[in-house]
Design an enzyme around this catalytic site. Structure first.
Site, mmCIF file in Angstrom:
data_model
loop_
_atom_site.group_PDB
_atom_site.id
_atom_site.type_symbol
_atom_site.label_atom_id
_atom_site.label_comp_id
_atom_site.label_asym_id
_atom_site.label_seq_id
_atom_site.Cartn_x
_atom_site.Cartn_y
_atom_site.Cartn_z
ATOM 1 N N SER A 411 7.890 -6.671 -9.017
ATOM 2 C CA SER A 411 7.179 -5.606 -8.323
ATOM 3 C C SER A 411 6.433 -6.169 -7.122
ATOM 4 O O SER A 411 5.732 -5.440 -6.440
ATOM 5 C CB SER A 411 6.211 -4.915 -9.279
ATOM 6 O OG SER A 411 5.267 -5.853 -9.735
ATOM 7 N N HIS A 432 13.572 -3.546 -7.899
ATOM 8 C CA HIS A 432 12.292 -3.177 -8.514
ATOM 9 C C HIS A 432 12.454 -1.825 -9.199
ATOM 10 O O HIS A 432 12.429 -0.781 -8.542
ATOM 11 C CB HIS A 432 11.202 -3.137 -7.436
ATOM 12 C CG HIS A 432 9.855 -2.754 -7.949
ATOM 13 N ND1 HIS A 432 8.851 -2.280 -7.148
ATOM 14 C CD2 HIS A 432 9.329 -2.777 -9.209
ATOM 15 C CE1 HIS A 432 7.779 -2.017 -7.876
ATOM 16 N NE2 HIS A 432 8.054 -2.303 -9.135
ATOM 17 N N ASN A 482 3.940 -0.403 -3.751
ATOM 18 C CA ASN A 482 2.676 -0.997 -4.179
ATOM 19 C C ASN A 482 1.775 -1.335 -2.996
ATOM 20 O O ASN A 482 0.551 -1.297 -3.096
ATOM 21 C CB ASN A 482 2.929 -2.243 -5.035
ATOM 22 C CG ASN A 482 3.356 -1.843 -6.436
ATOM 23 O OD1 ASN A 482 3.218 -0.684 -6.823
ATOM 24 N ND2 ASN A 482 3.886 -2.788 -7.198
#
Ligand code: 3H9
Length: 715
Positions: A411, A432, A482
C-alpha cells in the site's frame, strides 16, 4: 453517424441486425436504421414478420450514453418504438446477448422475446443517475409485478436468461435465436392479434391504490443507494404504472421524470464515472495492441487477510491459484478463513454449493517455493516490510520461470526498490488490492520505472478478469489513494484540535455522502500504526497526530481493542461516542495553544474536501495519476467517496476551479498550512477557466515526491 442496422429477408421474414460494435448501443445510426427497417418491412407485402437482433456479443446495450447532454439527432427512440409497437406484423426480439437499458426496452415493445441461454437482461440506468426512460418503468412491472421490477431497476442488476425466462421477461430460450424467431413467426403468421405488454395488467392490478410496496422500496433504496436521486424517480414511475389506468399517462410521467434525471448533476457525475472507469483501464503510452501474457495459473505469497482475499479473486475468476506461506499454522488458518467466507456466501444465497466446490477446488497451498515454479504471476501479500519483501522477491526470481510476472501487494512501499533485487525488473509491478480484497473493487496498479508495457497491459487485462476497477499510479509515496488521505486526514485532525468532536466531523462528512467518516476509518485501520512507526523511528509527533498518539498512550488503539476515538462493544463494529476522551482533547488543544470553538458542518466539509482535492491536483501535476478521472475512480472504489458526486476531482470541477483556488487561498492565509497551498498547475487551470483533466505533458510536470523524503506515519 455511429451504428447501422442490416436488413435481410429470410423465409419472408425481415431480419434487422443492429451493428454498432462492440455492444450495439442505440446511437443515431441504429435508431434511424431500425426506423427505416421497420418501414421497409411494413410496406413490403411479402414480409410476414420482423426479427430484431444484434451483431456480435450483445443484443443492444442501451441508449448511447455518449449522446446524453448533447442535442438529439435523427429519429428518437420514441419514434422507433412507436413503429415497432404499432406494427400489424409480429415483431420478435431475438436476444442474442446482453439486452440492457434501452436494449431491453426495445425487446419489451416487441410482441415476443426469445433469448440465448447466455444472454443477460437488465435495466441498469440507475448506475448512470437515470431511470429507464423508454417505457421500461411501465412495461417491466406489467410482466414481473411492481416489487420485482423496482428491485431490478434500483439494484440495476443484470439477470441471466434462465432467470428472465422464469420471471416472464422473455418467452423462450434458444441456442439459435434468429432461426427460432423466424420459425416462430411462421407459426403465428395467421394470428390476428399479437400480444403487447402495454395491455397486460394482471400483475399490477392488485397493487392499485396500495402504498405498501412503494414504501418498502423507498426504504430499500435509501439503504442501498443513499443520497441518490434516480431511485426515488423510478419508484414514482412505477407508482404511475400501477395507478394510472391509461398506459400513455404512465409513459408521459416516465418521460417527465426521466428528463429531471437527465438534467440532474448526479447524472453527469455518474456518467463521468462510467467513462472514467473505462478510460482508467487504458494507459496512455502503452499501445492498445501490446501483447498480453496469458495468466493460466497464479500464486499468492502469504495467507493472511490480504493473501486469502487475493487468492479468492483469482479463484472467482476461474484461475487456479497456489497459496504459499512459511508457517503451517498460518496457512491452515488462512485456508480456514477462505472456506468460511465461501460457506457464508452459500448460506446467503450468493453462491451455489457446486460453484463453491469449483472455486475451492482451484485453490491449493503449501510451504514450498518449488511448488510455484510454473505459475504465470505471483502476488506477494506479506506484511509491509521492505526488507522482507526484497528477500521474498530474490527467492521468487530464483524459483519461477523467467516470464513470470512478480507483483507486490503493497500500500505504499517503493516498488522500484523491490524490483531492484530481481534480474527481471521489467516484470515487476505493484498491485495494491484493498481489504477485503475479494469484495473491494479497486486495484491500484503501481508502475515501476522499469515495468514493461507487456507487464502493464497484462495486469490491466487481469484486473478486468478479476472484475476490478484498475487504475495506474506511478511509483511515488502513498501512490494515489493513500497520499490523498494526507490532506483530508490532516484537516479532520486539525478540526478535532480546534474543537469539533469525532462524531461531529464524521457526521458532517457522512451527510456529505462519504461512506465512513475519518475517525471511524482511523479506528478501523488502528491508531497505533503511526504511533508505533514514530516510536520506532524516534520521530516527533506532528501536530495533527498529537491527539491520536495521546489516545494510544492511554491504550486506545481503535476497533482492535474496543476503544479509540469511539468505544465498541465486543463483536460489533458500531461506534459509540467516547465522552471520556473529551478531557484529553481539551488538554492537547491547550498544550498546543489552540483555542477550541464551535465548528459548523459546512466548515468541516469544506476544509476536508479542500485537503483532499488539493493533494489530488498535486498528484496530477506530478503525473502520478494519468488523469483526474483516474483519481475519482480510486476514491469512489477504494475510499467510500459518493459516486453521485463523481469523485473529488469531478466535484472540484463542478464547483469551479476559481472558487477552489479562492477558498484554498483563504484558508492558507489563515493557517499557513501546506495542505492549502494551491499549486501553480491548479492556479493556471483556474486562471484559464479550464478543468482538471489530463496530467501535464512529461516536460511540464512537477517533480514527483521521493520515497526517502516522506516520514513514516505521515501518510
Ligand atoms: C439507457 O438505455 C436509457 C434509456 O432507458 C432511455 C433513453 C431515452 N453507450 O464496458 P465495456 C462502450 S441508458 C455508449 O468496456 P464490457 C464503452 O464505453 C444505458 N457506449 O465492455 C466501451 O468503449 P471503449 C443503459 C457504450 O464487455 C465499450 O463500449 N445501459 C455503452 O466490460 C465496451 O464497453 C447501460 O447502462 C453505451 N450504452 O461491458 C449499459 N455501453 O472501448 C452500459 C458500453 O471506447 N454498459 N459502451 O472504452 C455496460 O454496462 C457495459 O459496457 C457492458 C459491456 C456490460 C454492456
Amino acid at each position: 453517424m455511429k451504428g447501422t442496422v442490416h436488413y435481410e429477408l429470410k423465409d419472408n421474414v425481415a431480419v434487422l441486425t443492429v451493428d454498432n460494435p462492440p455492444v450495439n448501443p442505440l446511437s443515431e445510426g441504429v435508431r434511424n436504421g431500425l426506423y427505416e427497417g421497420m418501414e421497409k418491412a411494413l410496406t413490403d407485402d411479402s414480409v410476414i414478420g420482423v426479427v430484431i437482433t444484434g451483431n456480435g456479443r450483445a443484443f443492444i446495450a442501451g441508449a448511447d450514453i455518449s449522446e446524453f447532454g448533447g442535442k438529439p439527432e435523427g429519429h428518437s427512440l420514441n419514434d422507433v418504438f412507436n413503429k415497432i409497437e404499432t406494427s400489424v406484423k409480429p415483431v420478435v426480439a431475438a436476444m442474442n446477448g446482453l439486452a440492457l437499458g434501452g436494449g431491453l426496452e426495445t425487446a419489451l415493445v416487441c410482441n415476443y422475446r426469445i433469448a440465448s441461454p447466455s444472454a443477460f437482461v437488465g435495466l441498469p440506468e440507475v448506475n448512470l443517475g437515470l431511470l429507464p426512460g423508454a417505457g421500461g418503468t411501465q412495461r417491466l412491472p406489467r410482466l414481473v409485478g411492481p416489487a420485482e421490477a423496482m428491485k431490478m431497476m434500483i439494484i440495476g442488476s443484470h439477470i441471466p436468461a434462465n432467470k428472465a425466462l422464469k420471471l416472464g421477461v422473455v418467452d423462450d430460450l434458444s441456442d439459435d435465436v434468429v432461426k427460432s424467431s423466424i420459425e416462430f413467426i411462421q407459426s403465428v403468421k395467421n394470428d390476428q392479434n399479437h400480444p403487447q405488454i402495454r395491455n397486460i395488467d394482471k400483475n399490477i392490478i392488485e397493487f392499485r391504490g396500495n402504498d405498501d410496496v412503494f414504501n418498502e422500496m423507498k426504504q430499500f433504496a435509501a439503504k442501498i443507494r443513499k443520497g441518490q436521486f434516480a431511485p426515488g424517480q423510478i419508484i414514482k414511475c412505477v407508482e404511475s404504472a400501477v395507478n394510472e389506468t391509461d398506459f400513455d399517462n404512465g409513459l408521459k410521467k416516465e418521460g417527465e421524470l426521466f428528463l429531471e434525471c437527465l438534467m440532474h448533476p448526479q447524472r453527469e457525475a455518474m456518467i463521468h464515472i462510467f467513462f472514467g472507469e473505462r478510460a482508467a483501464a487504458k494507459i496512455d503510452d502503452v499501445p492498445r495492441e501490446t501483447h498480453k501474457q496469458e495468466i493460466k495459473k497464479a500464486a499468492v505469497i502469504g495467507s493472511g487477510t490480504m493473501g486469502g482475499g487475493i487468492a479468492m479473486c483469482f479463484a472467482n475468476a476461474g484461475i487456479p491459484v497456489h497459496i504459499l506461506d512459511q508457517d503451517e499454522d498460518n496457512l491452515k488458518r488462512g485456508i480456514g478463513v477462505i472456506n468460511k467466507n465461501y460457506e457464508m456466501m452459500v448460506e446467503r444465497g450468493r453462491l451455489k454449493p457446486e460453484a463453491k466446490e469449483f472455486v475451492t477446488g482451484l485453490i491449493t497451498s503449501s510451504l514450498n517455493y518449488d511448488d510455484i515454479h510454473d505459475v504465470d504471476i505471483v502476488v506477494e501479500a506479506v506484511y509491509e516490510n521492505i526488507d522482507l519483501k526484497k528477500k521474498i522477491f530474490e527467492q521468487l526470481d530464483e524459483v519461477t520461470k523467467p516470464e513470470t510476472i512478480l507483483a507486490t501487494n503493497t500500500s505504499g512501499l517503493d516498488v522500484d526498490g523491490i524490483a531492484s533485487v530481481t534480474k527481471r525488473p521489467e516484470k515487476v509491478v505493484g498491485t495494491h488490492f484493498f481489504s477485503p480484497a475479494n469484495i473491494m473493487r479497486l486495484l491500484e496498479v503501481v508502475r515501476g520505472n522499469e515495468s514493461s508495457n507487456e507487464t502493464l497491459a497484462t495486469i490491466m487485462d487481469l484486473g478486468k478478469k478479476l472484475k476490478k476497477a484498475s487504475v495506474v499510479s506511478l511509483n511515488a509515496p502513498g501512490f494515489i489513494g493513500n497520499r490523498m488521505l494526507f490532506g483530508y486526514s490532516n484537516q479532520a485532525n486539525m478540526l478535532l484540535l480546534e474543537g469539533a468532536l469525532p462524531h461531529e466531523i464524521d457526521g458532517a462528512l457522512e451527510a456529505f455522502g462519504m461512506n465512513m467518516g475519518p475517525f471511524r476509518m482511523f479506528d478501523l485501520v488502528g491508531l497505533d500504526l503511526g504511533w508505533r512507526a514514530r516510536k520506532l523511528g524516534k520521530l516527533e509527533t506532528p501536530l495533527q497526530a498529537k491527539i491520536s498518539d495521546a489516545l494510544c498512550d492511554q491504550d486506545r488503539f481503535g476497533q482492535k481493542n474496543g476503544k479509540g476515538f469511539y468505544n465498541y462493544v465486543e463483536g460489533s463494529r458500531a461506534p459509540h461516542p467516547a465522552p471520556e476522551n473529551e478531557e484529553l482533547y481539551i488538554k492537547v488543544s491547550e498544550e498546543n495553544n489552540i483555542e477550541r470553538r464551535q465548528i459548523s458542518e459546512d466548515e468541516i466539509v469544506e476544509r476536508c474536501m479542500l485537503g483532499l482535492v488539493n493533494e489530488g491536483t498535486r498528484i496530477l501535476s506530478e503525473g502520478v495519476a494519468q488523469r483526474a478521472a483516474d483519481i475519482d475512480i480510486v476514491y469512489i472504489n477504494g475510499y467510500g467517496f459518493p459516486i453521485w458526486r463523481g469523485g473529488p476531482m469531478h466535484y472540484a470541477n463542478s464547483m469551479g476551479l476559481d472558487k477552489i483556488v479562492d477558498r484554498l487561498d483563504y484558508y492558507f492565509e489563515k493557517t499557513q498550512s501546506d495542505v492549502f497551498r494551491a499549486s501553480e498547475f491548479l492556479r493556471n487551470l483556474a486562471n484559464n477557466g479550464q478543468k482538471l483533466g489530463n496530467a501535464p505533458e512529461l516536460g511540464d510536470r512537477e517533480p514527483k515526491k521521493s520515497f526517502n523524503v516522506v516520514n513514516a506515519g505521515d501518510l
